[in-house]
Design a protein around this motif. Sequence first.
Motif, PDB file in Angstrom:
ATOM      1  N   PRO A 104       0.801  -1.237   0.000  1.00 43.54           N
ATOM      2  CA  PRO A 104       0.000   0.000   0.000  1.00 43.54           C
ATOM      3  C   PRO A 104       0.832   1.286   0.000  1.00 43.54           C
ATOM      4  CG  PRO A 104      -0.213  -1.183   2.090  1.00 43.54           C
ATOM      5  CD  PRO A 104       0.551  -2.070   1.163  1.00 43.54           C
ATOM      6  N   ASP A 105       2.054   1.238   0.510  1.00 40.11           N
ATOM      7  CA  ASP A 105       2.887   2.446   0.544  1.00 40.11           C
ATOM      8  C   ASP A 105       3.372   2.834  -0.862  1.00 40.11           C
ATOM      9  OD1 ASP A 105       4.288  -0.040   0.877  1.00 40.11           O
ATOM     10  OD2 ASP A 105       6.141   1.083   1.188  1.00 40.11           O
ATOM     11  N   TRP A 106       3.258   1.941  -1.848  1.00 37.75           N
ATOM     12  CA  TRP A 106       3.682   2.251  -3.202  1.00 37.75           C
ATOM     13  C   TRP A 106       2.695   3.155  -3.933  1.00 37.75           C
ATOM     14  CZ3 TRP A 106       5.779  -2.894  -5.704  1.00 37.75           C
ATOM     15  CH2 TRP A 106       7.006  -3.215  -5.108  1.00 37.75           C
ATOM     16  N   ALA A 107       1.461   3.221  -3.489  1.00 36.19           N
ATOM     17  CA  ALA A 107       0.445   4.019  -4.185  1.00 36.19           C
ATOM     18  C   ALA A 107       0.894   5.470  -4.339  1.00 36.19           C
ATOM     19  CB  ALA A 107      -0.887   3.941  -3.466  1.00 36.19           C
ATOM     20  N   ALA A 108       1.551   6.001  -3.320  1.00 38.65           N
ATOM     21  CA  ALA A 108       1.966   7.402  -3.345  1.00 38.65           C
ATOM     22  C   ALA A 108       3.178   7.637  -4.244  1.00 38.65           C
ATOM     23  CB  ALA A 108       2.282   7.880  -1.934  1.00 38.65           C
ATOM     24  N   CYS A 109       4.044   6.627  -4.426  1.00 38.18           N
ATOM     25  CA  CYS A 109       5.277   6.870  -5.172  1.00 38.18           C
ATOM     26  C   CYS A 109       5.248   6.341  -6.601  1.00 38.18           C
ATOM     27  CB  CYS A 109       6.476   6.302  -4.423  1.00 38.18           C
ATOM     28  SG  CYS A 109       6.451   4.521  -4.211  1.00 38.18           S
ATOM     29  N   ALA A 110       4.235   5.577  -6.978  1.00 38.17           N
ATOM     30  CA  ALA A 110       4.088   5.037  -8.333  1.00 38.17           C
ATOM     31  C   ALA A 110       5.413   4.498  -8.875  1.00 38.17           C
ATOM     32  CB  ALA A 110       3.519   6.102  -9.269  1.00 38.17           C
ATOM     33  N   PRO A 111       5.875   3.361  -8.361  1.00 37.85           N
ATOM     34  CA  PRO A 111       7.176   2.834  -8.786  1.00 37.85           C
ATOM     35  C   PRO A 111       7.189   2.418 -10.251  1.00 37.85           C
ATOM     36  CG  PRO A 111       5.975   1.180  -7.526  1.00 37.85           C
ATOM     37  CD  PRO A 111       5.175   2.459  -7.442  1.00 37.85           C
ATOM     38  N   SER A 112       8.369   2.526 -10.846  1.00 35.80           N
ATOM     39  CA  SER A 112       8.536   2.058 -12.226  1.00 35.80           C
ATOM     40  C   SER A 112       8.539   0.532 -12.222  1.00 35.80           C
ATOM     41  CB  SER A 112       9.856   2.573 -12.807  1.00 35.80           C
ATOM     42  OG  SER A 112      10.955   1.913 -12.183  1.00 35.80           O
TER      43      SER A 112
END
Length: 193
Positions: A104-112
Amino acid sequence: MRIYPPIWFLRHGQTVWNKAYRLQGQLDSPLTDQGIAEARRQAVVIAPVLKEAPAIWVSPLGRARQTADIALDGASYQTDPRLMEIHAGRWQGMLRTEIMDAQPDWAACAPSALEIYEAAEGGEGIAAFEARILAFLRDLSGPTVIVAHGLLGQVLRAHVLGADVGQAGALSNLQGVVYHLRDGQEYVLEAPE
């Protein structure tokens, strides 16, 4: 920056799993009708290059070989396991949404895509992936056509262009085109509409 011989890089055409946003890694799925059409467009672009008899290297994974068989119009090629896509460990075969939901913490950073594969549980990791790509590049001795995978292409192209691997994920990752790398520059070659 090291100067490499001229390279024509072809990413395989769209696959069933690409269309579904399912991580393939070193698993496989066949080309879709769109993927076959993309390989046919690549065939138009690469035909004049093949007349010059460059070295031709292809990933041994099925989707790259299926693309090569279409795009290279029957030209013979060699496979090299160093051209396989990055291994995504236990995430191979999972939908991107399943992976994102578990992080869930990836939602904010939109990883490649590269960042996702780097984090894959039990995966190959970027350092090992980059090392095998560099080993392949060091072996090139003349003009070369390569048919392989999206993330591999981004890392390979970043090195040839003199960019840091951290910037590789920002490079385009198109299917149906040919990336021509020459003298530290990149040209995207497309078939006429």
